[in-house]
Every structure is written in C-alpha cells, then in structure tokens.
Design an enzyme around this catalytic site. Structure first.
Site, PDB file in Angstrom:
ATOM      1  N   GLU A   1       0.800  -1.225   0.000  1.00 52.56           N
ATOM      2  CA  GLU A   1       0.000   0.000   0.000  1.00 52.56           C
ATOM      3  C   GLU A   1       0.839   1.284   0.000  1.00 52.56           C
ATOM      4  OE1 GLU A   1      -2.626  -1.029   3.200  1.00 52.56           O
ATOM      5  OE2 GLU A   1      -3.626  -2.492   1.926  1.00 52.56           O
TER       6      GLU A   1
ATOM      7  N   ASP B   1       1.497   5.519   6.422  1.00 52.80           N
ATOM      8  CA  ASP B   1       0.187   5.006   6.017  1.00 52.80           C
ATOM      9  C   ASP B   1      -0.552   4.410   7.214  1.00 52.80           C
ATOM     10  OD1 ASP B   1      -1.989   3.715   4.933  1.00 52.80           O
ATOM     11  OD2 ASP B   1      -0.863   2.515   3.497  1.00 52.80           O
TER      12      ASP B   1
END
Lengths: 225, 605
Positions: free
Chosen positions: B167, B189
C-alpha cells in the site's frame, strides 16, 4: 559476456541480455560473478553512483514487471535474473560484504585462506562476558551503587571496542588500496599471486576480528541499554 | 491484452481504480461514491456488500462481517484478544480462521472475495467490459500467509491477481507519477486496521524502497475501540445497560464512536447520541479528550518509523518529503506527531482514502506494458528463515532485502539411510522459533545413503509479490524434486478450488439481491424527483391529479421496503404513468422560461 545460443530460437546471442533474433531475454550465465554482473573489475574501491546507475539499468532489463505479458519461460528467466541481480547489488554495495565476497571468490583459486580465531581477543571477551553476567544478576534496587559502577565500566568498554572497530575499518581501507594497486598493476590473476594472497589473508583476519568486536559491542549495548 | 484494474482491499473501505489515458481514476458508483465499505451481510435473500451491508450491522450484527482483513492469513490464537469485540463466532480449521454465519462457515479469503466481486461488478458496469485481471494492494508489513490469503481471495472472486503490491509503495507511485520527482520520501500510512511506514528513493523513474516497517494490528479501528470502551462503561454507569449483552447496540455505539472520531478531525467538539431501550444516551466529546485517549496508539506508530529510518541508514532530517496515506491521517494529532518526528510538514494533496487504489492502477498500467518509464523495486518486510537445532531460527533472507530475491541452503542427513528431512519455514525478527511466525512446513526427500552423503539444495525464492516459492534439487543427480509445502495458516489449493465453485453457486443469489437493491435505488430516486416536481408545479396541475400522484408515491414507498423487485418495478411504472402529464407540464414551463430568458438576453444585446 560469453556468446551462447538463444534458448528460444537457437541462434547465437549477439545482444547483451536479449537475443538479437527473437528479442527474448536470456538467462544470466551460471558462472557470472557479482563483480562481472556490473561489469566491474575485482577492485574494492568502487564508484557507488556508477554502480547504482548500472543496477537501475539492469533492473529495467530484467524486472518481472516488464515481463508480465510475456510467456512463462521468459517470466521464469526474468525472475531468476532479477533475484540474482538484487543479491549481487546488495553484496557489492556494502563495503564489508563486498570484501567478504571477494575473498570467497579469490579463495576458490587459492585454498589456504582461513579465518583464525583471534587468540588475543579471546581472553578479553571471556572477561567481558563474566562482567555482563554479574551485571544481569544485580538488582536495580538493592545493588544500585554496584550496578551503576559496573554499568559505567561496561559502557567504557563498549566505547573502547567501538574505537577499535573504527581503527580496524581504517586498516581495512588501507588494504583495499593495497589490493586495488596489485590488481591494477598485475591484471592477470596468476601474477603476483603470493602478494595478493597475503593481502587477502590479512583482510580476512581483520574481518574476523571485527565480527567478534561488533558482536561484543552489540551485546554490551543490549545489556546496559 | 485485456484491462487490468487496481484494487485497494482495505480494512474498513475498499476501492477500485483504472487508468484513463495516463491518469489513474477511482471508479464511483452511480451516486458518485468511490468508497465501498468492506462489510458483507448475509441476508435471507442472499449477499449484500458495501453501504447496504453497513446498514445491516445494527439490524443483524451476527450475520454482518466487517474488518475481515484483520483475519486474513491468521489462526484463531492470533486474534483471541479481540474476539470479544466481534459479534460473530469464529473457529479454526487447518490453521485458518472460519467465520460462522448461521449454518455456514466462511474463510476470510471467501469474505474478501465477496468484496472483490462487488468491486469487479462496479468496474464492469462503469467501463462496460469484462474485468478479469487485477493488482491488489496489501499492507507493506503483511507476511507471506497474509499475502497468499489476499491472492486466494482474488482467485475466489474470479480475478487473476497479476501482482500483490504494498500500500505505501502504491501511494508513492500515485504521488511520484510525475517522473521529475526525485529524492528520499517517507510514506506514513495509517489505515483502518494497519500501519505502515516505507522509505523510498526516487530517481529517474525508479522507485527504490530502502526500508519498510509497520504494525499489522494498529489502525483507526483501534482508535474507535478506545472511544467505544469509554462509552460502553459510561452507559453502564449512567443507564445500567450492559452493551456487551446487546450485539446490535454494540454496533450502534461503535458506529457512533467512529462518527464522532471522524467529526473531531475537522471540528473541536462532537456529540455522541445512542438510542437505548430505556432512553437516550448523549455525550459531548472534545478533540482534546479523544486525543488523550488515543495518544498511546499514535505514539506507537513512531517506533516503526524510527526502525525504518535506522534500517535505511538515514536520519529523520535526511527525508526530503513525507506523504500521508490512509483515512486515519486526517486526525490533527497524527499530523502533528508525524511533523514532529520528521521536522517537516507532511503532504496530503491526494485524497488519503483514494491514493492507494490510484497507485494500484499505475502498477496495473506498468504490468500491462503501457508504462516503461516507471519501475518499482520493493522489499520484503520480514526476515525469512528456517528452524534449526534447539528451536532457533536461522535467517536466510534478511528483512528489507529487495525482491525478487532468493537464498540457497544445502541439506543432508544425520543418520544412515535416513530418507527425509523436515523443514520448518519462519518469518520474523526474533531469535527463537516460538517468537516468530510459522509460515509452512515441508518434507525433503533424501536418497537412502550413509549419513551426511546426500546433498539436496533448497532454493527459497521470494517473488515480486513478496510471496515465497520453494524448490529443491539433488546436487549429486541434478534432479529436481517437487516440494509439497503445507502452509501453517493458509488454504490448500483444493480448498481454494472448492471455494471458487461455491462462489459460483452464490452468484445466483447475488443476482436476486442485486435486482432488489437496484429497483429500490431507482424507486428512491423517482420518489425524490417526483416530490421536487410536485413542489415546483403545484399550481400547474389540478388538485385531483396531485392527490393521485401522492397516492402512487406512497404505495411505491411501501413496496420498496419489501424484497420483491417485480413489485417495486410495478410501483415505479405506476408512478411513471401517473406523472406523465406532470412531466409534460413541467417541460413546457421550463421551455417557456428558457425562451423568455432568451428574449431578455436578446433585448439586452
């Protein structure tokens, strides 16, 4: 790179990594060493920016991302080449891994390079380990004074070891120069072999002592915090 | 080559994106919403996914599955601590969690596949073509089992997963699409259930990950949980209601807590309102009070950040840019902590909810052969090793090694005539086997020879997805040996195949429920539009006509609550018939207005 036959169309491979006829990617030779992979001579001082540039260029040639639409054989070759390239880069980029690898490569030709246990270090290490054992056994509340004193001693020892480590790296750097000088003056691997082996042996010794000292310093750091 | 889509399969929300002439775009539903809540509801009429399932959470909590990503690639022992928070029952079979819903049980990849199918359907409708290939994102700190489980989910959903991509690196691709971006960037993140930090070097279109770290069990869900615990306690004190005994109320309070948390990112105060059987619970929360509750969680994210910096051999001040990804980074507290660590104002120009899906679409474009400029060089987040004597792990591939990568290890026998050697593969950073993650076991076949004579070389290869492959070769005979690896927390190939078959059976039920939902949506749209038209045209039509229209709308309003899409369709047709004249009248009026305004404008000229 040695000329060989394309696995796919059987024509002689004229390109560097791709077949000139059918443009299929070719597996890297099994005999290729990490220096040769980056087209570098077996020298210890290298231009890291140049190395990175070559690594990126080869990554673009081999990475599986660019073979996603190709057939299974090409995918497998790309995966194998890429894995080899990444290991090669990691090894050559790091100055310590680089010299360790060089010694392994050159030791193939001469057998008598072996790491001797550092006799002078042995006693020192035993003593330090005993001190650490004592330190771990002390209670932070009950034996606070004794513990603080020992802690200070161990921290001093660690600083001393780290100083030695730095000295060793400097000594290693000097050997790099010596090795490179010999290699450049005697391009043929068999030339000045004795001198070269001498340098390899002393580098091996420094490396092995360095490992002991690094491990000891790390253990001290973990113990005293 | 058919189109490849990019999918962000999130803990709380999922998105699907595609490449539109060199620009990645997320795919919205007809109402313009791109986020699909990662929630699956099993109703009597079949499966519902997304927003409609979210509504189901409070109505039928034991048959509504949320945050399934937390269970991917895990065994029951991994999640015992949080079991009490989930309204559904779990058990374990062959090392894999199974979720019990009514009489059926589902593995986490099966539930994830339901979400993937919904995304796939959405993309097919939007792009008007079949979708069969995808890039799916996972947290960078996901281990091999969790990655494999994600790949299995794709297969069960009928998708060929061309790549599992991390991600934070996907986010970097979306940000650094502009090839001119150079330098060292840190991607922070913080999503619904997981936290990742990745440090990358961007140079001439190469995205080289230097180090990654994280916590696959830390995210916005945990923030909600902190707040939830406080609310539950206070409700018990003030109203004497034990929320734990009411799964439906628990979900109401959880949703209220989440809502308040979100609101406190933009406002300094928020009110929580929960309807209890014996009255109303109301509480006003301040941003400071929430921050005090979650401070320890936000500070926990800084530990992986420091480790990643250390592994990359960098100091915080050597980072050129910091990028925020994930919905939880909207919290002012998170922003200020990140800013404090890196002494730099973090970026968040791209929507933190969408940026991962956008990056996945960029990677899909690269794999499709449309983008030769950009190349991502990612790393494996955890060290890989094997069990050796005395229960110690011997590392073969160190964490933060660029992938693909491989390591070879030679095995032999210690007894004469021994015909096999057991090998246990692990992932983790600790010294002892028991403190690391068990990935898989396999048995290496050995030729019956004196001890120490056989030489079998095993190659452990981690591919570009971060997934392990094992091959073996007898050095003496050069013969390859097939290795049957048994995953510790993964589905077997047979199980995955069975689940693919099951998912087809589901498809029929899916169609039925879809028809109902579509008819319902359409009915609602018509009701709203007719109400508006009536308000505008009240003096243009007769009272009798008005009453009749209001009657058919009322009827449709009732039918759309039911589960028969044919009845709803009939109701829609009835309203359309009755409003035919109204529409004409309005059209005339609008035309007239338009003509008049034209005349005015001509006059002005």
């Amino acid at each position: 790179m040695a000329r060989s036959m394309c696995w796919h169309c059987q024509s002689e491979v004229t390109g560097e990594y791709l077949c000139g006829q059918c443009v299929k990617v070719q597996p890297l030779s099994k005999d290729l060493d990490y220096f040769a992979c980056f087209k570098l001579p077996r020298l210890l001082n290298i231009n890291t920016q140049e190395l990175e540039r070559t690594y990126y260029e080869l990554s673009r040639a081999f990475h599986p991302d660019f073979y996603s639409t190709k057939d299974e054989s090409e995918k497998t070759i790309s995966l194998g080449n890429s894995a080899f390239l990444n290991t090669a880069y990691r090894t050559i980029k790091d100055p310590v891994q680089r010299v360790e690898y060089l010694i392994r490569l050159e030791a193939g030709a001469v057998k008598d390079i072996r790491s001797n246990p550092p006799a002078d270090l042995f006693e020192e290490i035993l003593e330090l380990q005993e001190d650490m054992e004592t330190f771990r056994g002390l209670s932070p509340e009950k034996d606070s004074t004794e513990r603080a004193e020992l802690r200070e001693k161990l921290q001093r020892e660690r600083e001393r070891l780290e100083g030695r480590q730095e000295e060793m790296e400097k000594a290693l750097g000097a050997k790099y120069q010596e090795w490179d000088g010999l290699q450049i003056a005697n391009a043929d691997p068999s030339e000045a072999r004795d001198q070269k082996n001498g340098v390899l042996r002393s580098m091996q010794e420094i490396l092995s002592n360095r490992t002991y000292i690094c491990n000891m310093a790390n253990e001290l750091l973990e113990t005293t915090g | 080559m058919s189109r490849i889509v990019g999918i962000d399969l999130g803990t709380t929300n999922s998105l699907i994106a595609y490449m539109d002439k060199g620009t990645p775009r997320v795919i919205p539903n007809p109402e313009g919403v791109a986020k699909v809540p990662s929630i699956v509801g099993m109703t009597d009429n079949g499966l519902i996914v997304g927003d409609s399932a979210k509504a189901h959470l409070t109505r039928d909590p034991s048959r509504t599955i949320y945050s399934v990503k937390r269970f991917m690639g895990k065994g029951l022992a991994d999640v015992t601590d949080e079991l009490k928070y989930f309204p559904y029952s779990l058990h374990e079979k062959n090392g894999v969690i199974r979720i019990e819903v009514g009489e059926k049980t589902y593995s986490p990849p099966q539930v994830s596949a339901m979400i993937l199918k919904e995304l796939k359907r959405r993309a097919e409708e939007f792009l008007k073509e079949d979708i069969s290939k995808a890039v799916i994102t996972v947290p960078a700190y996901f281990n091999d089992s969790q990655r494999q489980a994600t790949k299995d989910a794709g297969m069960i959903a009928g998708l060929e997963v061309l790549r599992i991509i991390n991600e934070p690196t996907a986010a970097a691709l979306a940000y650094g699409l502009d090839k001119k971006t150079q330098g060292i960037i840190a991607i922070y993140d913080l999503g619904g259930g997981t936290f990742d930090i990745s440090i990358l070097k961007l140079k001439d279109g190469i995205f080289e990950v230097l180090a990654t770290n994280g916590d696959t069990h830390l995210g916005g869900d945990d923030f909600d949980q902190c707040l939830l615990d406080v609310l539950v306690e206070e409700i018990a004190d003030k109203h004497g209601v034990q929320i734990h005994e009411h799964p439906d109320l628990m979900q109401s309070v959880r949703l209220a807590a989440e809502e308040a948390k979100v609101q406190l990112s933009s406002e300094t105060e928020a009110t929580v309102l929960v309807e209890l059987p014996n009255g109303k619970y109301e509480k006003t929360l301040t941003r400071e009070s929430l921050e005090a509750l979650v401070m320890h969680l936000v500070e926990r994210t800084l530990v992986p950040c420091r480790s990643a910096l250390k592994d990359a051999g960098l100091r915080a001040d050597q980072i050129d840019e910091v990028v925020l990804v994930g919905g939880s980074t909207r919290m002012p507290l998170v922003r200020s902590k990140v800013e404090g660590l890196f002494a730099k104002q973090p970026h968040s120009e791209l929507n933190p909810d969408e940026v991962v899906a956008l990056g996945a679409a960029v990677q899909a474009d690269i794999l499709g052969g449309h983008n030769k400029e950009i190349l991502l060089l990612d790393v494996t987040p955890l060290s890989l090793g094997i069990e050796t004597m005395g229960g110690v792990m011997s590392a073969l591939i160190r964490r933060n090694t660029t992938i693909p990568t491989s390591a070879k290890e030679m095995f032999t026998t210690y007894a004469d005539g021994q015909t096999s050697v057991d090998i246990h593969i692990l992932q983790g950073e600790r010294e002892l086997v028991k403190d690391n993650r068990s990935l898989a076991r396999f048995q290496l076949k050995m030729p019956p020879l004196p001890a120490g004579v056989p030489r079998v070389e095993v190659t452990f290869l981690i591919d570009a997805n971060g997934i392990l492959h094992v091959t073996a070769r007898d050095i003496r005979t050069s013969e390859a040996q097939t290795v049957q690896v048994k995953p510790s927390h993964g589905l077997s190939d047979d199980e995955v195949e069975g689940m693919i078959r099951d998912s087809f059976e589901f498809a029929e039920e899916d169609i039925k429920i879809r028809q109902v939902i579509e008819a319902r949506t359409e009915a609602n749209a018509i009701i709203i539009a007719t109400d508006k038209a009536l308000a505008r045209a009240s003096d243009l039509i007769s009272e009798k006509e008005k009453v009749e229209i209001q009657r058919v709308i009322g009827v449709l309003g009732e039918t759309q609550k039911g589960d028969d899409h044919r009845l709803i369709r009939a109701g829609i047709a009835e309203v359309e018939k009755e409003t035919h004249h109204l529409a004409e009248v309005l059209m005339d009026a609008t035309l007239k207005e338009a003509l008049e305004s034209k005349k005015v404008s001509e006059f002005v000229k």
